[in-house]
Every structure is written in C-alpha cells, then in structure tokens.
Motif scaffolding. Sequence first.
Motif, mmCIF file in Angstrom:
data_model
loop_
_atom_site.group_PDB
_atom_site.id
_atom_site.type_symbol
_atom_site.label_atom_id
_atom_site.label_comp_id
_atom_site.label_asym_id
_atom_site.label_seq_id
_atom_site.Cartn_x
_atom_site.Cartn_y
_atom_site.Cartn_z
ATOM 1 N N LYS A 82 7.815 13.661 34.070
ATOM 2 C CA LYS A 82 7.274 12.310 33.884
ATOM 3 C C LYS A 82 6.323 11.884 35.011
ATOM 4 O O LYS A 82 5.310 11.245 34.759
ATOM 5 N N TYR A 121 3.924 7.283 32.340
ATOM 6 C CA TYR A 121 5.111 7.086 33.191
ATOM 7 C C TYR A 121 4.703 6.802 34.636
ATOM 8 O O TYR A 121 5.344 6.014 35.326
ATOM 9 N N TYR A 163 6.236 3.365 35.674
ATOM 10 C CA TYR A 163 7.360 3.462 36.615
ATOM 11 C C TYR A 163 6.908 3.850 38.027
ATOM 12 O O TYR A 163 7.412 3.327 39.015
ATOM 13 N N ASN A 170 15.702 4.023 31.531
ATOM 14 C CA ASN A 170 14.945 4.781 30.534
ATOM 15 C C ASN A 170 15.813 5.937 30.044
ATOM 16 O O ASN A 170 16.586 6.509 30.808
#
Length: 293
Positions: A144, A151, A155, A193
């Motif tokens: 990710k 992502y 994040y 997640n």
Amino acid sequence: HPPAGLSRRDGRDLTAELELEVLRDTRNRTIRALCGQRSMPRSIWELPPGQRHTVLRHLLVSDKYRFLYCYVPKVACSNWKRILKVLDGALESVDVKGKMDHQKDLVFLGDMKPEEISYRLKHYYKFIFVRNPMERLLSAYRNKFGEIKEYQQKYGVEIIRRYRKNGGNSAGDDVSFSEFLQYLLDEDVERMNEHWMPIYNLCQPCAVRYDFIGSYERLHADANHVLEHIQSPSFVRFPERQAWYKPVTAETLHYYLCNTPRRLIKEILPKYILDFSLFAYPLPNITSQFCRQ
C-alpha cells in the motif's frame, strides 16, 4: 515424531502431515476454549451492529456450490475472488488478465435478509484463510505505501504529518515501517482499514463456526482441499502467483522486525494477539541473538 524424511507410499512426507495435524488440532482446541467463554459471541446476531456489519461484508456467498468464504486482504483473497467469479460464470478463467474488481459479480452475505443469512450460516460450508499477523502487516505496508498512490495520499500523508517532525511536505510515499506500526497502535481496531484490521475482527471465528481454516503457508494444498470439498469443476484450479508479485520472505520479515524499535513490536502484539493465539502463530522473535544472525 517419526524419523526425519519418513515418507508415505504416495510420496507425501509423513512428518509434515503429522505437524499439520498437530497445528490443526491446536487451532481447533484454542478456538473451542476461547469461544466457549461466556463473554464471547455465539452467533453473528450477538455481535454489536458495527462488528456484524464488518463480518457480513467479508463473507462471500456461492449459492451454486453452497459455501461461504470470509475474505482476508493480504491472504490471497484476490485469487479466491477470481475463483468465485469463475464458478459463477462471470469470468472465463482464473488466468484472465486485468485489474481485479473487488465488488462486481460477487455476492456478499451482508446484502441478504436476516433469514437468508441465518440459513446460509447454518447449512453452507464455511472457510477462511489466515496468515502470520506480522507477515500480513508487512505485506500490507510494502504494497500500500510502496506501490499504491491512493493509499499514500489517504493514509501516508496523515501518518507522516502525525509522527514526523517537519513532515508536512511528504507525498506519503516514504512512510517507514515504524511510523506505520505507531499509527496502528493509535488506531481503534474497529475503525481500521481492512488490509490491516486483525483477522479476528474481519471474520469473527467465534460468531461464525468455520468448517475449514486454511493458511497462507500451505496455500495451494489447502486451496485444493477446499476445491475438492465443494466439488468444483476440474478445470478450476487455484491461480499461480503473478510474476510481478514480491512475496514477503523470512529474510525480509527478519530485516524489518530487527530494524524496528523493540518497544513498537511489543506494544503492537496485544492488538493482534487473538490472531496469533487462535491460529497458532508464534510471536515474533526479536531477541538480540536472533537479530544478530
């Protein structure tokens, strides 16, 4: 244990089979012991609404072959989804190239009425595939934050803003493994997640009594066991690993664990302890002696 190398007539290693039997027995006993406690849920209807929603969104349904599969991201779930699509006739072959659509042509238990859900949970074959929790986390981190811009932006930027001094200009593509673990420590498990949410929370093995628990470590053998059990057509087989895929090796895991502050590893374990204990995975070895090797 029999002497090393003792084999059956059909060529399978008897030692390996005995070890597998012990592992499965350990898993079954642990699950029975933990799930037998009064505080644990006996069915999905005893779960709080948020937890019930999570597990019902991860249970995929095949009415044709009468099974339920709880998918766990980073445990070969894309390949299982391909198989479900092939079994349902939505995909010609498991080898069809192209980006995987994780929603289209799949049936989720959560989309059904309560009585339909209960019937399938009671009568269908139910299975799940698990993986060493630290290996799964490392796989999610590398994939990710190393490869997927979405992502990194969603994040990565936030993680760096939180845990790095003067990290405001980062594009989120240089998150360290230590920063990722610190983020997981501060995150509520129920809000995580799905790629790093504990398997226990995704699939609720106390509320759903799985008939078979396969593992990433024996992926093809366990997948073949499931395909035989559901009596899938002989042309349906578990796909081979994609050539571009970079697996997490024991050496890679060793490198990351030994180059991460020991405090972080110790503090993250309680969040994933049910995955370690229920599925019989050893806690990571981060002793100085091990890390010097």
